[in-house]
Design a protein around this motif. Structure first.
Motif, PDB file in Angstrom:
ATOM      1  N   GLN A 240       0.830  -1.194   0.000  1.00 11.93           N
ATOM      2  CA  GLN A 240       0.000   0.000   0.000  1.00 11.93           C
ATOM      3  C   GLN A 240       0.873   1.256   0.000  1.00 11.93           C
ATOM      4  N   ALA A 241       0.593   2.163  -0.921  1.00 13.91           N
ATOM      5  CA  ALA A 241       1.398   3.377  -1.023  1.00 13.91           C
ATOM      6  C   ALA A 241       1.181   4.307   0.160  1.00 13.91           C
ATOM      7  N   HIS A 242      -0.022   4.270   0.744  1.00 14.21           N
ATOM      8  CA  HIS A 242      -0.399   5.226   1.781  1.00 14.21           C
ATOM      9  C   HIS A 242      -0.258   4.674   3.189  1.00 14.21           C
ATOM     10  N   ASP A 243       0.053   3.375   3.334  1.00 12.57           N
ATOM     11  CA  ASP A 243       0.130   2.797   4.673  1.00 12.57           C
ATOM     12  C   ASP A 243       0.933   1.506   4.624  1.00 12.57           C
ATOM     13  N   PRO A 249      -8.260   0.624   6.015  1.00 16.23           N
ATOM     14  CA  PRO A 249      -8.788   1.984   5.954  1.00 16.23           C
ATOM     15  C   PRO A 249      -9.923   2.143   6.964  1.00 16.23           C
TER      16      PRO A 249
END
Length: 264
Positions: A240-243, A249
């Protein structure tokens, strides 16, 4: 599969309660969350059962991941949280749980949640879910089929005891929900599954092993867990790029719903 889950959870729960009775120190992991010897003993017990009965299925277990032991996963794998609610455990509250789930194609299709200090467990697979009464010897004394209830005109919400957020208050106000009970661990999913509440919004961070077993029970009981976009929450989220890997989420878990209720 649930038979193995049940044996593993009961043995792990017994070990946890022995530590709970004697008390134990904790230490901080790299993410600053607490861990105790109870977490580690329970995880070893659960992994031994799963490796014996399902040697080809990868196991993603919380404490192993924290130690850098992360197997490669494919379409099917186990998610294990040996002691969900470590803060409750350390604070001498009794809402902590043992969680074991099986993931297939991104969905939690089987799971068990044991609350060893409360003498109760919840299990689900397919479209069948049940509540188990557990005695002091960690034997199952009763099994009751459970189903999530349809959304009533006045809905009851559940929220995290240790990880509440302003977004939760906004969600409750938006949906005109005035009754909200705070409770720790994955028991929130189980209360939805047995028809004791209607919605559980979560806007602070969770990991997949925190939610998978309870989510499996809830889905088997007719409920659902969706993202804020209304899409089913999936599992096996890596790269995951964001986490970090396996981070969830924000999501909303519901009892039985109509499609109009499945969006935040």
């Amino acid at each position: 599969m649930l038979e193995t889950f049940e044996k593993a959870a009961l043995e792990a729960g017994k070990a946890i309660m022995e530590v709970f009775a004697s008390g134990c120190p904790s230490r901080k992991k790299t993410d600053h969350s607490p861990v105790t010897i109870a977490d580690e003993q329970a995880e070893r017990i659960i992994i031994a059962h799963l490796e014996r009965d399902f040697p080809s299925v990868p196991i993603i277990a919380e404490e192993a991941v924290a130690a850098g032991n992360v197997p490669t996963i494919d379409t099917s794998f186990f998610l294990v949280d040996p002691l969900d609610g470590t803060r409750e455990f350390l604070d001498r509250r009794r809402e902590f749980t043992v969680n074991i789930a099986y993931i297939q194609n991104g969905r939690p299709v089987a799971g068990i949640v044991l609350a060893p200090a409360l003498g109760v467990a919840f299990a689900g697979q397919g479209d069948e879910a049940e509540k188990l009464a557990i005695d002091d010897e960690f034997r199952v004394t009763k099994r009751i089929a459970i189903r999530a209830r349809s959304q009533p005109p006045v809905r009851k919400a559940l929220a995290s005891r240790s990880h509440n957020s302003p977004e939760t208050a906004t969600f409750l106000a938006k949906h005109a929900i005035s009754e909200c009970t705070n409770i720790g661990s994955s028991l929130k999913f189980c209360l939805l599954a047995e028809g004791g509440a209607d919605v559980y919004p979560r806007f602070t961070r969770t990991m997949e092993w925190d939610t998978a077993a309870g989510d499996a029970v809830l889905r088997a009981a007719g409920g659902s867990t969706v993202t804020v976009d209304g899409l089913p929450l999936t599992y096996g989220k890596t790269g995951q790029a964001h986490d970090v890997d396996f981070a969830n989420p924000s999501f909303i878990s519901w009892g039985r719903t109509k499609s109009t209720f499945e969006r935040a």
